[in-house]
Design a protein around this motif. Structure first.
Motif, PDB file in Angstrom:
ATOM      1  N   ALA A 159      27.800  11.436  42.743  1.00 30.07           N
ATOM      2  CA  ALA A 159      27.130  11.253  41.593  1.00 30.07           C
ATOM      3  C   ALA A 159      25.717  10.917  41.819  1.00 30.07           C
ATOM      4  N   LEU A 160      25.412   9.904  42.566  1.00 30.41           N
ATOM      5  CA  LEU A 160      24.079   9.518  43.102  1.00 30.41           C
ATOM      6  C   LEU A 160      23.238  10.782  43.714  1.00 30.41           C
TER       7      LEU A 160
ATOM      8  N   LEU B 284      26.900  17.818  35.463  1.00 33.87           N
ATOM      9  CA  LEU B 284      27.014  16.321  35.697  1.00 33.87           C
ATOM     10  C   LEU B 284      28.061  15.796  34.282  1.00 33.87           C
ATOM     11  N   SER B 285      27.605  16.373  33.037  1.00 38.24           N
ATOM     12  CA  SER B 285      28.359  15.779  32.138  1.00 38.24           C
ATOM     13  C   SER B 285      30.020  15.922  32.571  1.00 38.24           C
ATOM     14  N   GLU B 286      30.301  17.220  32.979  1.00 36.08           N
ATOM     15  CA  GLU B 286      31.428  17.674  33.086  1.00 36.08           C
ATOM     16  C   GLU B 286      32.365  16.953  34.193  1.00 36.08           C
ATOM     17  N   PHE B 287      31.456  16.698  35.177  1.00 32.88           N
ATOM     18  CA  PHE B 287      31.862  15.865  36.300  1.00 32.88           C
ATOM     19  C   PHE B 287      32.268  14.615  35.896  1.00 32.88           C
TER      20      PHE B 287
ATOM     21  N   MET C 154      30.374   6.310  30.087  1.00 33.79           N
ATOM     22  CA  MET C 154      29.092   6.227  29.746  1.00 33.79           C
ATOM     23  C   MET C 154      28.126   7.139  30.548  1.00 33.79           C
ATOM     24  N   LEU C 155      28.475   7.478  31.741  1.00 30.70           N
ATOM     25  CA  LEU C 155      27.706   8.288  32.379  1.00 30.70           C
ATOM     26  C   LEU C 155      27.710   9.954  31.974  1.00 30.70           C
ATOM     27  N   SER C 156      28.884  10.321  31.502  1.00 34.23           N
ATOM     28  CA  SER C 156      29.304  11.403  30.901  1.00 34.23           C
ATOM     29  C   SER C 156      28.483  11.863  29.440  1.00 34.23           C
TER      30      SER C 156
END
Length: 169
Positions: free
Chosen positions: A14-15, A118-121, A139-141
């Motif tokens: 993710a980073l 990224l949202s889907e991941f 939260m990240l999504s």
């Protein structure tokens, strides 16, 4: 720490993706010549930096053998941002069309794809997670989903506008 190893790998990935997105937005700034787009991209870069800080804090906790605790990361939590108010959105689209800024459509499409992935991941990882890790990933999504919607809106509107332009000049 060994029980955190799979989570560490997820957040390291993710980073890397967040840093790649930030780099893309920084590079896109050089292609965009209009104030509204530049301003929006600068705000997005600042948000990507917050995402990176959030993930780095999570990784620090995981490397120390602790659980993810998004509640301890309040100073990096973002409030939703409206990148353009309605007037600025309209003016921005008009400027794009008047300037025939086809490259900007490509920038917005690429940015949309980055944020969508990224949202889907994050959403997919959240489905597999539990507890506070699940909350952090959700939260990240959610943050990435807001970016995704922003870029999709402009990509769709610009694509629709160009598709309706008269052929042959």
């Amino acid at each position: 720490m060994s029980h955190n190893k799979p989570l560490i790998k997820v957040f390291e990935y993710a980073l890397n993706q967040e840093e790649t997105g930030k780099l893309f937005f920084q590079t896109a700034l050089q292609r965009l010549g209009m104030g509204a787009a530049v301003s929006a991209f600068r705000r997005l870069i600042a948000e990507e930096e917050k995402h990176i800080a959030f993930i780095n804090r999570i990784l620090d906790e995981l490397h120390q053998g602790r659980e993810v605790d998004p509640g301890q990361l309040q100073d990096v939590i973002l409030e939703p941002t409206d990148y353009f108010d309605e007037r600025a959105k309209k003016e921005f689209l008009e400027q794009c069309i008047q300037g025939s800024m086809v490259p900007d459509v490509t920038v917005f499409n690429t940015a949309w794809l980055i944020e969508k992935d990224l949202s889907e991941f994050y959403a997919g990882m959240a489905e597999k997670a539990v507890g506070k890790t699940k909350s952090a990933l959700e939260m990240l999504s959610k943050w990435e989903r807001q970016h995704e919607l922003f870029f999709r809106q402009f990509r769709d509107k610009l694509s629709e506008t160009y598709a309706q332009m008269p052929w042959g000049g």
